[in-house]
Design a protein around this motif. Sequence first.
Motif, PDB file in Angstrom:
ATOM      1  N   VAL A 132       0.846  -1.194   0.000  1.00 35.88           N
ATOM      2  CA  VAL A 132       0.000   0.000   0.000  1.00 35.88           C
ATOM      3  C   VAL A 132       0.882   1.245   0.000  1.00 35.88           C
ATOM      4  O   VAL A 132       1.705   1.436   0.896  1.00 35.88           O
ATOM      5  N   LEU A 133       0.709   2.091  -1.019  1.00 43.85           N
ATOM      6  CA  LEU A 133       1.376   3.386  -1.069  1.00 43.85           C
ATOM      7  C   LEU A 133       0.564   4.464  -0.369  1.00 43.85           C
ATOM      8  O   LEU A 133       1.107   5.386   0.222  1.00 43.85           O
ATOM      9  N   LEU A 134      -0.765   4.370  -0.489  1.00 52.27           N
ATOM     10  CA  LEU A 134      -1.656   5.397   0.055  1.00 52.27           C
ATOM     11  C   LEU A 134      -2.971   4.743   0.450  1.00 52.27           C
ATOM     12  O   LEU A 134      -3.564   4.006  -0.347  1.00 52.27           O
ATOM     13  N   ASP A 135      -3.417   4.994   1.668  1.00 49.75           N
ATOM     14  CA  ASP A 135      -4.737   4.549   2.124  1.00 49.75           C
ATOM     15  C   ASP A 135      -5.557   5.798   2.405  1.00 49.75           C
ATOM     16  O   ASP A 135      -5.355   6.482   3.397  1.00 49.75           O
ATOM     17  N   THR A 136      -6.488   6.100   1.491  1.00 52.79           N
ATOM     18  CA  THR A 136      -7.245   7.346   1.605  1.00 52.79           C
ATOM     19  C   THR A 136      -8.342   7.274   2.653  1.00 52.79           C
ATOM     20  O   THR A 136      -8.818   8.312   3.120  1.00 52.79           O
ATOM     21  N   GLY A 137      -8.786   6.056   2.990  1.00 52.97           N
ATOM     22  CA  GLY A 137      -9.871   5.910   3.951  1.00 52.97           C
ATOM     23  C   GLY A 137     -11.248   6.134   3.356  1.00 52.97           C
ATOM     24  O   GLY A 137     -12.254   6.053   4.075  1.00 52.97           O
ATOM     25  N   ASN A 138     -11.324   6.393   2.052  1.00 56.02           N
ATOM     26  CA  ASN A 138     -12.597   6.612   1.374  1.00 56.02           C
ATOM     27  C   ASN A 138     -12.835   5.528   0.334  1.00 56.02           C
ATOM     28  O   ASN A 138     -11.883   4.921  -0.165  1.00 56.02           O
TER      29      ASN A 138
END
Length: 297
Positions: A132-138
């Motif tokens: 995972v590079l980015l977990d936006t939470g959306n």
Amino acid sequence: NVHAVATADLSSGIRQTLMSTRSHGRILRSEDNGMSWHAVRGDGLERARADRIVWDSHPDGQRFLIGTNRGVWAYDPVTNTTTELNDGMGPGTYRYVTDMEVPAVGFDGPVLAVSVKGQVYSLDRVANTWSVLLDTGNSDDRGQLAMYPHFNAAGSAGPEQAIAAAVGGVLYQSEDAGVTWSVNPEFDSVAVLPSDPLITALSIPYDYPVSGDLMVATAVENLANFSLDEGTLWHSSDFGATFATVVQTDSSFRRIEATPQGPSGAAWFLAAVLAHPDFKDLPNSDGIFRSSDGGAT
């Protein structure tokens, strides 16, 4: 109907094309410029619905990657084998891929994927695992990705390592291959209501480090008819610091592609709307837009 197409020029001299259709969830391949087609299957791919196909030309890749509602599969055109490629992705919709990106042929950028759950993944081509590079939470069933086509993994942080991701109406940008991210202040509100804009397409052109051009498409539901949506095309010439409206249509934009320079020296943005062709109103329907001035018009 067709949802994804990718083409590769193989070392054997053969040009192979892969295409995904919603008809029976099939992936088809052609080696004669589309005159004949054969099914691609194996390792459970036939149970998935593919919406994105890319060709990974990296020396450690040399395969088609197929993004589906059940994860990612790799297809090797030389051995004609298909392999599930989901290690490192979460279960269920955490591996429901809405978009994938790879660099242009001959460049060493990463393989990226974004899921319905708003996680941006990067693929380790040697270990065949995702991280995972980015977990936006959306969550967003139209999450989008873009990458500078001539990505320079050995270079310094800056436009040559630019990546953009859009989830839930929010635009995230990175200029260090996804190590750090910033939220673009022009697109920083999470879409909650049908009238809130979702980002449905992104594109970074081949001359991005010089031009600073960046294209973003947003869509909102047509509140008078919830079976329809409306699209807006936005252009930035300063790496995303500011944006201006370019085009508004009665159908959302679902893909923006930047071309390299052609023989004439011209390069284009091409932007396609969802309702194309619009059989209900062919004389007035929007279709594919193109721009030769970096997206300004």
